[in-house]
Write a protein that holds these residues in place. Structure first.
Motif, PDB file in Angstrom:
ATOM      1  N   ASN A  91       0.780  -1.236   0.000  1.00 16.00           N
ATOM      2  CA  ASN A  91       0.000   0.000   0.000  1.00 16.00           C
ATOM      3  C   ASN A  91       0.811   1.286   0.000  1.00 16.00           C
ATOM      4  O   ASN A  91       0.260   2.357  -0.261  1.00 16.00           O
ATOM      5  CB  ASN A  91      -0.952   0.006   1.206  1.00 16.00           C
ATOM      6  CG  ASN A  91      -2.114  -0.950   1.023  1.00 16.00           C
ATOM      7  OD1 ASN A  91      -3.107  -0.626   0.391  1.00 16.00           O
ATOM      8  ND2 ASN A  91      -1.974  -2.145   1.568  1.00 16.00           N
TER       9      ASN A  91
ATOM     10  N   LEU B 156       3.125   2.571  -1.975  1.00 15.40           N
ATOM     11  CA  LEU B 156       3.305   3.313  -3.230  1.00 15.40           C
ATOM     12  C   LEU B 156       2.064   4.131  -3.591  1.00 15.40           C
ATOM     13  O   LEU B 156       2.177   5.287  -4.013  1.00 15.40           O
ATOM     14  CB  LEU B 156       3.675   2.355  -4.362  1.00 15.40           C
ATOM     15  CG  LEU B 156       5.040   1.673  -4.221  1.00 15.40           C
ATOM     16  CD1 LEU B 156       5.306   0.771  -5.413  1.00 15.40           C
ATOM     17  CD2 LEU B 156       6.147   2.704  -4.080  1.00 15.40           C
ATOM     18  N   HIS B 157       0.889   3.535  -3.432  1.00 14.33           N
ATOM     19  CA  HIS B 157      -0.310   4.313  -3.776  1.00 14.33           C
ATOM     20  C   HIS B 157      -0.540   5.423  -2.758  1.00 14.33           C
ATOM     21  O   HIS B 157      -1.109   6.478  -3.085  1.00 14.33           O
ATOM     22  CB  HIS B 157      -1.529   3.402  -3.929  1.00 14.33           C
ATOM     23  CG  HIS B 157      -2.314   3.135  -2.686  1.00 14.33           C
ATOM     24  ND1 HIS B 157      -3.188   4.046  -2.142  1.00 14.33           N
ATOM     25  CD2 HIS B 157      -2.361   2.042  -1.879  1.00 14.33           C
ATOM     26  CE1 HIS B 157      -3.743   3.536  -1.058  1.00 14.33           C
ATOM     27  NE2 HIS B 157      -3.253   2.325  -0.874  1.00 14.33           N
TER      28      HIS B 157
ATOM     29  N   LYS C 194       1.572   8.398  -3.897  1.00 15.34           N
ATOM     30  CA  LYS C 194       0.878   9.115  -4.969  1.00 15.34           C
ATOM     31  C   LYS C 194      -0.291   9.936  -4.414  1.00 15.34           C
ATOM     32  O   LYS C 194      -0.508  11.080  -4.819  1.00 15.34           O
ATOM     33  CB  LYS C 194       0.377   8.116  -6.019  1.00 15.34           C
ATOM     34  CG  LYS C 194       1.488   7.394  -6.762  1.00 15.34           C
ATOM     35  CD  LYS C 194       0.919   6.340  -7.707  1.00 15.34           C
ATOM     36  CE  LYS C 194       2.036   5.581  -8.413  1.00 15.34           C
ATOM     37  NZ  LYS C 194       1.505   4.495  -9.283  1.00 15.34           N
ATOM     38  N   GLU C 195      -1.019   9.340  -3.471  1.00 15.00           N
ATOM     39  CA  GLU C 195      -2.162  10.038  -2.878  1.00 15.00           C
ATOM     40  C   GLU C 195      -1.707  11.266  -2.095  1.00 15.00           C
ATOM     41  O   GLU C 195      -2.340  12.325  -2.153  1.00 15.00           O
ATOM     42  CB  GLU C 195      -2.924   9.082  -1.959  1.00 15.00           C
ATOM     43  CG  GLU C 195      -4.203   9.665  -1.378  1.00 15.00           C
ATOM     44  CD  GLU C 195      -4.950   8.676  -0.497  1.00 15.00           C
ATOM     45  OE1 GLU C 195      -5.731   9.133   0.353  1.00 15.00           O
ATOM     46  OE2 GLU C 195      -4.742   7.453  -0.660  1.00 15.00           O
TER      47      GLU C 195
ATOM     48  N   LYS D 176      -0.668  14.035  -4.437  1.00 14.08           N
ATOM     49  CA  LYS D 176      -1.863  14.624  -5.048  1.00 14.08           C
ATOM     50  C   LYS D 176      -2.576  15.528  -4.056  1.00 14.08           C
ATOM     51  O   LYS D 176      -3.002  16.642  -4.402  1.00 14.08           O
ATOM     52  CB  LYS D 176      -2.804  13.507  -5.520  1.00 14.08           C
ATOM     53  CG  LYS D 176      -4.061  14.007  -6.216  1.00 14.08           C
ATOM     54  CD  LYS D 176      -4.921  12.839  -6.699  1.00 14.08           C
ATOM     55  CE  LYS D 176      -6.199  13.347  -7.376  1.00 14.08           C
ATOM     56  NZ  LYS D 176      -7.051  12.208  -7.829  1.00 14.08           N
TER      57      LYS D 176
END
Length: 344
Positions: free
Chosen positions: A53, A55-56, A59-60, A63
């Motif tokens: 989890n 890596l996402h 990115k989150e 963002k």
């Protein structure tokens, strides 16, 4: 005064939660939380969960912060203390990101992360710190570039005791065992005497846990004739009794530390610091001493990546850099091992 604004990304994975946080310090040193994302999982599967989890979440976080990786000045990660497997899984990610992005890396003490996050959010200047979580219970005060431990648990942590009792009375893990105990305790009416173990400035919770487990068996498990409502009421009374006893112990040693260093401030940090009853009891004691209580909500008292980013960025601003050969993790990283370059 620093020459430009600085941004840090922090990775926290010392237990069953993986968090990624981003913080910005402007040219005047004012801190702003840009992102604070995390996910939790069952302890036995934590390391695998973190690897899948993180890596996402990176990115989150980017963002949510509305920035690119090129704007980040340092990578911060939890060196310890904590659970070995999840610590290492997240450290590997932090090292990899540091090398890929060619950004300096900073190893952070988990406990220091909680303290510096608490100070930043609440504005507390130089408080006595009560650090209470699933793995730690410490009373801390700052002096001469280190956070000094005045007292601590000599066996299990307060959060660990709460979690284990939740399993004994079969409370669910969601949203958190300690939270569910807190809700039950709000409806408790009858107090059961439990061992109160304060030894100097240290506390012990293992005897309380053993005693209340036996009490639960005698009151509930050995009496199948009890109605569902009677069982619920007994569980509520037990939760109430456990909280009142343990929190009273913590307040006693915190008050003693306040008197010793002549402090008027108390800051509660760590996951158990979200507990409303603990804050209420501590607030009354601090008020009687003419002081101020500082605490945060679950966004910042529960393990999170932004607290690691905050502590790491403060060290980074004062010249700290971690050599890649020193980015290993340890489950035995004491709060008072850290030389706090950023503190006056």
């Amino acid at each position: 005064m620093q020459q430009k604004s600085l941004i840090a990304i922090g990775f926290e994975g010392s237990a069953n939660k993986i968090g990624v946080g981003i913080i910005k310090h402007d040219v005047n040193g004012i801190a702003t939380v840009l992102a604070n994302v995390r996910e939790g999982f069952l302890p036995r599967l934590t390391a695998k969960h973190h690897r899948e989890n993180v890596l996402h979440l990176i990115k989150e976080a980017l963002k949510e912060a509305k920035i690119s990786k090129t704007e980040i000045d340092c990578i911060c990660f939890t060196k310890g203390p904590g659970m070995g497997a999840p610590l290492n899984s997240v450290a590997v990610v932090a090292r990899t990101v540091s090398l890929l992005w060619k950004i300096p890396i900073i190893a952070v003490n988990h406990c220091i992360g909680h303290i510096e996050m608490g100070r930043m959010i609440t504005g507390a200047k130089n408080p006595i710190v009560l650090y209470v979580s699933g793995g730690n219970t410490q009373v801390i005060a700052y002096a001469d570039k280190r956070y000094r431990i005045f007292g601590e648990t000599i066996d299990i942590a307060v959060g660990n005791c709460l979690d284990r009792f939740a399993r004994i009375i079969k409370l669910p893990n969601e949203p958190a065992p300690g939270y569910n105990i807190e809700q039950y305790a709000k409806h408790g009416k009858n107090y059961f005497d439990l061992p109160y173990v304060v030894k100097g400035m240290d506390v012990s919770f293992s005897g309380i846990l053993s005693h209340i487990e036996v009490l639960t068996k005698n009151l509930i498990m050995s009496k199948p004739e009890l109605t569902e409502q009677e069982v619920l009421n007994l569980k509520r009374d037990l939760c109430f009794s456990l909280q009142e006893t343990m929190f009273s112990m913590l307040i006693e040693i915190t008050e003693r530390a306040m008197a010793h260093v002549e402090s008027k401030e108390v800051l509660i940090v760590g996951g158990v610091g979200c507990n409303g009853r603990l804050q209420e009891m501590m607030g009354k004691m601090v008020e009687q001493r003419g002081g101020f209580l500082y605490a945060t909500d679950e966004r910042f008292c529960i393990d999170n990546g932004v607290m690691i980013a905050q502590a790491g960025l403060m060290a980074f601003k004062f010249g700290t850099r971690t050599d890649m050969n020193d980015t290993w993790c340890t489950q035995r990283y004491r709060t008072d091992d850290v030389f706090c370059t950023w503190r006056e």
